[in-house]
Scaffold this active site. Structure first.
Site, PDB file in Angstrom:
ATOM      1  CE  LYS A 242     -53.682 -27.511  57.733  1.00 17.04           C
ATOM      2  NZ  LYS A 242     -52.753 -28.587  58.462  1.00 17.04           N
TER       3      LYS A 242
ATOM      4  CD  GLU B  36     -41.918 -16.539  59.112  1.00 15.35           C
ATOM      5  OE1 GLU B  36     -40.791 -16.866  58.650  1.00 15.35           O
ATOM      6  OE2 GLU B  36     -42.385 -16.825  59.922  1.00 15.35           O
TER       7      GLU B  36
ATOM      8  CB  CYS C 162     -38.486 -19.592  60.676  1.00 13.82           C
ATOM      9  SG  CYS C 162     -39.228 -18.094  61.384  1.00 13.82           S
TER      10      CYS C 162
ATOM     11  CD  GLU D  41     -35.875 -23.669  58.361  1.00 12.96           C
ATOM     12  OE1 GLU D  41     -35.925 -22.664  58.812  1.00 12.96           O
ATOM     13  OE2 GLU D  41     -36.250 -24.137  57.371  1.00 12.96           O
TER      14      GLU D  41
END
Length: 490
Positions: free
Chosen positions: A183, A257, A291, A390
């Site tokens: 996906k 993650e 990330c 973030e």
């Protein structure tokens, strides 16, 4: 419709049960270039019904298909063939990445070629991993520990590095013996079509690899299915916590993650100009959309202003341009909503009282596309939003510390724990400080990555690891078999 240089046979279809099939929704996902804001491609969009079909196909492949019972070494050889196919298509994947998210064309071939090399390391686990071990037990004559496939896997990948992240999940699932349902992010589905075509080209059994691009609602329907056994997700911490909650409600295994707000601790022994060069150039990698990005830099107070001035000098020399220009160092952000997110955080930084040293605006010479200048905030309060959340853009926070111990405290004062770095010429000091920082990866003198080693985070940066043999463990169940004697064959 696909971008120039990307040759996909059936972008208007899904790959389910070994066949290219029309989506029941009858709708398509539109792909836009962040550099030109123009439509560059369209692919089929999966509905809830398509998700159910993909789950049924993968379930059949696991329960009754040959792949889970194929010896691991043989699975590894087949995956090596698949890596060969993917390697030939690196130019296409590079073109797809540049078209969809504005990744630099100069960097794209190396990025995707390196990802294929990583896949070969995963395939090699078919030979090197201890799939079954035997020993004498304390109570029984023979104790055997077998590692078996966890079952049907759903792989959900983000838009920033769509091929490497999804292919990693696919290869770990397949070497373990698990069918997988891909996906992809709706912004970057093209690479998964190439993965599906590679699986088809090498003759993987029907239902072993499935592809269902979709938006959020159908994806949520997919993860709620009682017939999946594991979800492996890379993306934001907010989405990851939602998915983990769904998985926890039915004990579906999951690997997460997630996001980061990684800190670089600049020790007093490290030269200011060298630190500025690393930090100022690192924050522009993939437009800051990484990330593991070193988005916080921590330095002692008496060196803070000098480092801020030096970083600003580096940032002002960064060449901003279109992703197809080989001289470009900083391309666009991936989409309009990401640009708006970064702009929101820059405004929050201004309100927080931090010093905006350089950047903070769209570049004047770029009148089209989602571009942002490299931006430095100095004298940042580590409890402020720009230091704690973030941003996922080319924005660096410089934070003053009293001393080295205070710098470690500041680094740990975060809900995240994905990556980090120590800038020092002393490897012992780098090691000692690394052991005190609560994060999954630490490097010396930069955003260091070693893709054959375990990668993952502490705290809200996720759970589980990807990379190396440790990356395989979450795709396996451990079975202990206690016997009165040794079997003739394992």
């Amino acid at each position: 419709m696909t971008p120039e240089g990307v040759n996909i046979k059936h972008p208007d279809k899904l790959f389910i049960g070994g066949e290219w099939v029309a989506a029941t929704s009858g709708t398509q996902i539109e792909l836009s270039s962040p550099a030109t804001e123009e439509v560059v491609g369209r692919v089929a969009e999966a509905s809830n019904a398509d998700m159910d079909k993909a789950v049924a196909a993968a379930r059949e492949a696991f329960d009754n298909g040959p792949w889970p019972n194929t010896p691991p070494a043989e699975r590894g050889r087949k995956l090596m063939e698949m890596a060969d196919v993917l390697e030939k298509r690196v130019p296409e994947m590079a073109a797809a990445w540049t078209a969809q998210v504005g990744g630099l064309a100069s960097f794209a071939p190396m990025m995707h070629g390196g990802a294929v090399a990583q896949l070969r390391g995963i395939a090699a686990l078919g030979e090197s991993f201890d799939w079954v071990t035997q020993q004498k037990g304390q109570v029984v004559d023979t104790a055997i520990v077998a590692r078996e496939p966890v079952g049907v896997v759903v792989g959900i990948a983000p838009w920033n590095a769509p091929f490497g992240i999804m292919a990693n999940k696919v290869f770990y699932a397949l070497i373990a013996g698990c069918p997988i349902i891909m996906k992809p992010s709706p912004e970057t589905p093209l690479e998964t079509y190439i993965i599906a075509e590679a699986a088809e080209a090498v003759g993987l059994p029907a239902g072993t690899v499935n592809l269902v691009p979709s938006g959020r609602d159908a994806a949520d329907h997919l993860i709620h299915s009682p017939d999946i056994d594991k979800v492996t997700f890379t993306g934001s911490s907010a989405a990851g916590m939602h998915i983990a909650g769904v998985c926890g409600s039915k004990m579906t295994r999951c690997t997460m993650e997630l996001g980061g707000k990684s800190a670089a601790i600049v020790r007093d022994d490290f030269p200011i100009e060298a630190a500025a060069g690393i930090l100022g150039n690192t924050i522009t990698v993939m437009s800051g959309q990484v990330c593991a990005m070193l988005s916080r830099a921590i330095v002692t107070k008496d060196r803070h202003d000098e480092l801020a001035e030096a970083i600003a000098g580096v940032m002002k020399g960064i060449r901003i341009g279109t992703p197809d220009d080989p001289e470009t160092q900083l391309g666009p952000l991936a989409m309009k909503r990401q640009l708006e997110r970064v702009e929101m955080y820059i405004e929050e930084g201004r309100k927080s009282g931090a010093d905006l040293v350089t950047g903070g605006s769209r570049p004047a010479h770029m009148n089209k596309g989602y571009y942002m200048e490299p931006t430095l905030f100095a004298n940042v309060d580590n409890t402020s939003r720009i230091a704690q959340e973030e941003i996922f853009g080319p924005v660096l926070c410089l934070i003053p510390a009293e001393d080295e111990e205070d710098a470690i405290r500041i680094a740990n004062e975060s809900n995240f724990g994905l990556n980090g770095s120590v800038f020092t010429n002393d490897p012992q000091a780098a090691y000692d400080i690394s052991r005190k920082v609560r994060t999954g990866v630490m490097g010396q003198n930069g955003m260091r990555m070693e893709f054959g080693m375990p990668f993952g985070g502490f705290k809200q940066s996720g759970m589980g690891r990807e990379g190396g043999p440790e990356g395989l463990w979450p795709y396996l169940e451990t079975k202990t078999i206690l016997l009165d004697g040794a079997p003739s064959q394992l």
